[in-house]
Design a protein around this motif. Sequence first.
Motif, mmCIF file in Angstrom:
data_model
loop_
_atom_site.group_PDB
_atom_site.id
_atom_site.type_symbol
_atom_site.label_atom_id
_atom_site.label_comp_id
_atom_site.label_asym_id
_atom_site.label_seq_id
_atom_site.Cartn_x
_atom_site.Cartn_y
_atom_site.Cartn_z
ATOM 1 N N ALA A 155 -3.456 -5.116 0.797
ATOM 2 C CA ALA A 155 -3.172 -4.399 -0.192
ATOM 3 C C ALA A 155 -3.595 -5.370 -1.410
ATOM 4 N N THR A 173 0.873 -1.139 -0.128
ATOM 5 C CA THR A 173 0.016 -0.083 0.133
ATOM 6 C C THR A 173 0.792 1.303 -0.103
ATOM 7 N N THR A 200 -4.390 1.267 -3.766
ATOM 8 C CA THR A 200 -3.412 0.352 -3.259
ATOM 9 C C THR A 200 -4.100 -0.288 -1.817
#
Length: 750
Positions: free
Chosen positions: A530, A458, A496
């Motif tokens: 993520a 992320t 993300t």
Amino acid sequence: MNSRHLSRGGAPWFPIMGEYHFSRYPAAEWREELLKMRAGGVGVVAAYVFWNIHEEVRGRYLWSGDHDLRRFLQLCSEVGLDVVVRIGPWGHGESRYGGFPDWLMAADCEPRTDDPRYLALVRPWFEQIGAQLRGLTRAGGGPIVAVQVENELYDQPGHLLTIKRLARECGIDAPLWTATGWGHAQLPPGEVLPVFGGYSEAAWDTAHDGWPAQSRAHYFFGPGRDDDSIGADLRETGTAPGEATGRPASASGGEEHLADYPFATCELGGGMYTSYHRRAIVAARDLAALAMVKLGSGSSWQGYYLYHGASQKIGELSTLQESHATGYPNDCPVVNYDFQAPLGEYGQFRDSYRHLRLQHLWLATDGAALATMSLVMPDDAPSDTADRASLRWAVRSDGESGFLFVNNHQPVETLPAHDDVRFAITIGGRELLVPSRPVSIPSGGYFAWPLNRPLGGTLLRWASAQVVCVLDGPEPVLVLTQTAGLPVELALDAATVTSVDGPATAARLGDDVVLSALVPGLDCLLRVAAPDGTTTRVLILDEETALAAVRAHVAGQDRLVVCDSPVVPDGDHLVVYGDAPLRVFPPLPVPLGTGRTRPPAPAEVTHLAKAGPPRAPVIDEATGRASAPVDADFDNAAVHHLTVPEEAFDGDEELLLRLDWTGDVGRAYVDGRLVADQFWYGPVWEIGLRRFRDEVVQHGLELRLLPLGPDAPVYLSPEVRRNVGPGGLVELRSATLVPVTRTVLTAAQA
């Protein structure tokens, strides 16, 4: 090394260095103190090799006991610390003649020049140092990463090169060679790395009321490195002590030649010593804010002087402190060189230790990335150090990611709060507005917030919280801390993120997901998933918890140990100084236990003599500064005898004598031998008795305290000065024996 940062093993390296004078500290305690330094986040130890300590008598070298340089270096290596050896020959360090032996000062030569007669005296000294270093240089697998030649020599680049060549001929070598760059120093190009300093106070300044003008510049962001007030009292030219340049570091001139070198420091003030004429109190936040400003201004090497306090030696032939009697501008205590450092003269943990450790934890995680980043100043940055109205901030960035730095603190002159603050920062091809809503930056606040920082799979766009560290493990934990009491928010790149679990409110804001309504603490834990299937946990601490946190490998795992008592990791053990409860994250499968304390007890005090009237001021003709009392003056002191019972000691633990007193100068004697002294400046005077145990039990301790006159031409911090009445004062209010307990805890392997 390139123009921005140092490298190690092919990767960027951000050193954290602390000065520790081994020869001014008992050798039996070196290892314990080095472990404390390492626990504070220090990875490199800097150490002067004082010539007058090791060769006070010409031709007789002392390299054993407290003088054992080789053993000290070996201990540094054993506990995992690198070393910068400051070989001089002239070192300063508030030492007599800057560390030169008296016999050298009497020799027919020109010291600190290429005079062949001087170099002929230096060579055998360097050969002695080279023999001590043999096999301990980096080439031999030892801890020495750098050597500093000379100190504060600003106008003889050729001599610096001569000293470097001579040192190498004598077996002294290292990957890096450094020299102090302040005072617009002229250095041999490409031969030494210029290193700089910055202090929040200046004991070498005059006794004028108020704050040293040059110190203000260190609380403004900017690319300037030089502080030409350091050492100005010993230079024939340059800025005089207390003289302002009138510009913050961002406008400092004459530094174009430094563009080829990374910004490295060796003397960020870890505190300040007390000279007789100037005795300022240095607060923990003064030090931490200055260090944060240097990070925001481009520093890629944080070096503190002193990080660990010490005691001046008393030689066979003389005392060894800087003094008016030796032609120096400042009268220093005969023994005390505590420096108000993060670790004190007797190893005491100071509040500054915790505040700096918090920054060092972050640098251990993000320092390598930060080192590659450049300074970006806002268009409206203050241009005058007298500006107390503008908010001071800057960004360090590599173009894609970075950190936002803010400082709203400086000593003495309080800065105002700033309301409705929001930062607009262009980075990574887009503008970030940080935080999501305007906030009020309080007076005294300082911090660094991450921008576009990777978080596993992320992207953390920004956080209104400071990075503490990343705990390694199958599922890494990014640890953040609240700063300046401000609300904590995290903005994640929505593309993300697949999910966020934990005590937060999530809201979509453009391309980001903003997490808010967070209540910082050890239970404020988020789990961020993520799209690539990776997950990362985020732990958000409150400020007090973060200041109490130590990173340690406990029970087979990387963890945070949170304790209000100091905790020092030592291999598989934790050494706890006190009895505050320990909290551990991630939690341990079994309780770790706790430390212990023994209650303080009053010392038995017998009053032997009253003080006479305050001593009339004595002014040094050469400097116009007040001179310290001499031995004969103490015949007029208040005299007290303190009895210390043997049962007050416990094993090899420290026992602190805490003296709450007021006056001018205090001295402590054991069996007629001076063991400690203090120029009174407000705080309680602490004397570690462990190193004098047998003598002090047998003979007790004698205190001699001189009164301070109301017209004494010395600087005291304003909150202290107001306690000096019209008739002067000397008073011993209490004498307390405080045991410093050490508990070794071991956690079973999970």
